[in-house]
Scaffold this motif. Structure first.
Motif, PDB file in Angstrom:
ATOM      1  N   ARG A  71       0.829  -1.211   0.000  1.00 44.83           N
ATOM      2  CA  ARG A  71       0.000   0.000   0.000  1.00 44.83           C
ATOM      3  C   ARG A  71       0.865   1.264   0.000  1.00 44.83           C
ATOM      4  NH1 ARG A  71      -2.574  -0.069   5.365  1.00 44.83           N
ATOM      5  NH2 ARG A  71      -0.680  -1.258   5.873  1.00 44.83           N
ATOM      6  N   THR A  72       0.338   2.308  -0.618  1.00 50.08           N
ATOM      7  CA  THR A  72       0.923   3.647  -0.532  1.00 50.08           C
ATOM      8  C   THR A  72      -0.137   4.588  -0.003  1.00 50.08           C
ATOM      9  OG1 THR A  72       2.476   3.320  -2.365  1.00 50.08           O
ATOM     10  CG2 THR A  72       1.913   5.589  -1.803  1.00 50.08           C
ATOM     11  N   ALA A  73       0.192   5.314   1.068  1.00 43.10           N
ATOM     12  CA  ALA A  73      -0.709   6.339   1.590  1.00 43.10           C
ATOM     13  C   ALA A  73      -0.325   7.676   0.980  1.00 43.10           C
ATOM     14  CB  ALA A  73      -0.620   6.409   3.106  1.00 43.10           C
ATOM     15  N   TRP A  74      -1.235   8.250   0.204  1.00 42.11           N
ATOM     16  CA  TRP A  74      -1.058   9.598  -0.315  1.00 42.11           C
ATOM     17  C   TRP A  74      -1.674  10.546   0.706  1.00 42.11           C
ATOM     18  CZ3 TRP A  74       2.062  10.351  -4.332  1.00 42.11           C
ATOM     19  CH2 TRP A  74       2.327   9.247  -5.165  1.00 42.11           C
ATOM     20  N   VAL A 103      -5.483   5.963  -0.222  1.00 39.20           N
ATOM     21  CA  VAL A 103      -4.656   4.771  -0.110  1.00 39.20           C
ATOM     22  C   VAL A 103      -4.681   4.029  -1.440  1.00 39.20           C
ATOM     23  CG1 VAL A 103      -4.286   2.593   1.092  1.00 39.20           C
ATOM     24  CG2 VAL A 103      -5.069   4.610   2.363  1.00 39.20           C
ATOM     25  N   GLN A 104      -3.491   3.791  -1.971  1.00 46.09           N
ATOM     26  CA  GLN A 104      -3.342   3.089  -3.241  1.00 46.09           C
ATOM     27  C   GLN A 104      -2.820   1.684  -2.992  1.00 46.09           C
ATOM     28  OE1 GLN A 104      -0.610   4.936  -5.980  1.00 46.09           O
ATOM     29  NE2 GLN A 104      -0.762   3.276  -7.475  1.00 46.09           N
ATOM     30  N   GLN A 105      -3.472   0.718  -3.592  1.00 44.71           N
ATOM     31  CA  GLN A 105      -2.982  -0.659  -3.589  1.00 44.71           C
ATOM     32  C   GLN A 105      -3.147  -1.189  -5.008  1.00 44.71           C
ATOM     33  OE1 GLN A 105      -4.634  -3.329  -0.630  1.00 44.71           O
ATOM     34  NE2 GLN A 105      -2.688  -4.421  -0.569  1.00 44.71           N
ATOM     35  N   GLY A 106      -2.020  -1.253  -5.722  1.00 46.38           N
ATOM     36  CA  GLY A 106      -2.094  -1.550  -7.150  1.00 46.38           C
ATOM     37  C   GLY A 106      -2.763  -0.392  -7.865  1.00 46.38           C
ATOM     38  N   THR A 107      -3.853  -0.680  -8.554  1.00 46.24           N
ATOM     39  CA  THR A 107      -4.604   0.369  -9.248  1.00 46.24           C
ATOM     40  C   THR A 107      -5.873   0.744  -8.501  1.00 46.24           C
ATOM     41  OG1 THR A 107      -5.751  -1.296 -10.594  1.00 46.24           O
ATOM     42  CG2 THR A 107      -3.721  -0.338 -11.497  1.00 46.24           C
ATOM     43  N   SER A 175      -1.449   2.444  11.093  1.00 43.97           N
ATOM     44  CA  SER A 175      -1.159   2.310   9.664  1.00 43.97           C
ATOM     45  C   SER A 175      -2.013   1.243   8.986  1.00 43.97           C
ATOM     46  CB  SER A 175       0.322   1.983   9.457  1.00 43.97           C
ATOM     47  OG  SER A 175       0.628   0.692   9.967  1.00 43.97           O
ATOM     48  N   ARG A 176      -2.747   0.469   9.758  1.00 42.16           N
ATOM     49  CA  ARG A 176      -3.626  -0.549   9.172  1.00 42.16           C
ATOM     50  C   ARG A 176      -5.063  -0.048   9.057  1.00 42.16           C
ATOM     51  NH1 ARG A 176      -6.956  -4.290  11.267  1.00 42.16           N
ATOM     52  NH2 ARG A 176      -6.307  -3.709  13.374  1.00 42.16           N
ATOM     53  N   THR A 177      -5.555   0.589  10.135  1.00 44.43           N
ATOM     54  CA  THR A 177      -6.952   1.030  10.150  1.00 44.43           C
ATOM     55  C   THR A 177      -7.101   2.509   9.804  1.00 44.43           C
ATOM     56  OG1 THR A 177      -6.903   1.649  12.489  1.00 44.43           O
ATOM     57  CG2 THR A 177      -7.428  -0.649  11.964  1.00 44.43           C
TER      58      THR A 177
END
Length: 363
Positions: A71-74, A103-107, A175-177
């Motif tokens: 995951r990436t958090a923007w 939050v990005q996960q893949g696309t 960072s999870r929730t």
């Protein structure tokens, strides 16, 4: 007496010899040139998500943090949410928040706010007399925390520009929730907004702040042992040593933006910033140094933002080092309008842009 004082500071971990500031390295010796590719990923993905009106439809700040599970958090400050009209405009009733995550996960992109889907609120709720803007972010505690520097601003009157910066805070999220765990004060005595950038290097987290005087902006540097900005005493760069006194912090570089980046590059460091020596500049500039504290020298123009002009401004460019492709940088910048009505008329204005920047040694 002064020599004994410096040696004592070094022994205590609070100082370094002045020669370290003038250290020689290839990053500074090299003459660099930049080649750019605009509209780099994830610009298209964010644009399509914004156009859909299903959540986030535009914001500024645009920091990013790599989280577990791919995951990436923007991390964004002032944020518009959906919907979006078929003609690409926003309804005047669209929600507007002072901070959010995408939050990005893949696309796949997911908007994270406070409140409820029917009544969204900022992740850090605003106090009665102001609001919080998000700055640089990182993880801590082996990735369990997502830590974001939050700038508290307060209103000074009823006018549009009647507000001022008040203090620095650390907003700690799971960072999870993405639930807010705590909001703790950070050093704020030196008129420095300690939110420009966070660099983890050599057992320290270096904190880059900006002394914002309006027409002039100056970079300052602090550091903390480890990765928790609230667990250890801060140390402040004086120009020749580290001090425990925040008011001893010195100006490192003039002309930086409130949001910029300092990352490892070659055998030294690269600072990426919008050029704030010029009002509403279109110039994205890179500086080079041999130490996290600089001096940062040999500026190279990395890019000129084509959106700048008329009512439109660009600002707060910085790198996303975890998204580098080899030696190719990923740099983002923000676009806004001085006429707020335009942000409702055209959803595409108020969205981050991304540029790939290839730095090569000049021949």
């Amino acid at each position: 007496m002064r020599s004994l004082l410096v040696l004592s500071l070094v022994a205590a971990g609070l100082g370094v010899p002045t020669a370290a500031q003038a250290a020689d390295c290839g990053a500074v010796r090299t003459d660099w040139t930049a080649q750019t590719e605009p509209h780099a990923a994830p610009e298209g993905l964010l644009n399509a998500y914004s156009d859909s009106g299903r959540g986030w439809t535009g914001a500024d700040s645009t920091y990013s943090v790599q989280l577990s599970g791919g995951r990436t958090a923007w991390v964004f400050s002032d944020t518009f949410l959906g919907p979006v009209n078929p003609d690409g405009s926003r309804p005047r009733t669209t929600p507007f928040l002072n901070n959010s995550f995408v939050v990005q996960q893949g696309t796949k992109l997911t908007t994270v706010t406070g409140g409820t889907p029917s009544n969204p609120t900022a992740l850090v709720s605003p106090p009665a007399d102001g609001w919080y803007w998000f700055g640089a972010a990182q993880t801590s505690n082996a990735g369990r925390n997502l830590d974001v520097v939050a700038l508290r601003f307060e209103k000074t009157g009823s006018g549009q520009w009647d507000w001022r910066w008040a203090a620095n805070y650390l907003a700690r999220f799971d960072s999870r929730t993405y639930q807010l765990r705590s909001l703790k004060p950070l050093p704020s005595r030196a008129n420095v907004q300690w939110s420009g950038w966070l660099l983890r290097d050599g057992g320290y987290t270096y904190v880059y702040g900006v002394e914002d005087l309006g027409a002039s902006k100056y970079q300052h540097v602090a550091r903390v042992r480890g990765d928790d900005l609230t667990a250890q005493p801060w140390q402040y760069w004086t120009g020749s040593a580290w001090s425990a006194d925040e008011t001893a912090s010195t100006r490192v570089l003039e002309g930086v933006a409130n949001e910029h980046s300092v990352t490892r590059w070659s055998d030294g460091y690269l600072l990426v910033t919008h050029d704030t020596k010029e009002l509403f500049s279109k110039r994205v500039v890179g500086y080079f140094g041999c130490s996290p504290t600089g001096p940062f020298v040999k500026p190279v123009e990395l890019y000129q933002t084509p959106e700048t002009g008329g009512n439109h401004i660009t600002y707060n460019s910085h790198e996303h080092p975890q998204l580098r492709s080899g030696s190719k940088l990923l740099v983002s910048y923000n676009v806004n309008s001085l006429v707020s009505d335009e942000l409702y008329d055209d959803v595409s204005i108020y969205r981050p842009r991304f540029v790939n920047v290839a730095l090569r040694a000049a021949r």
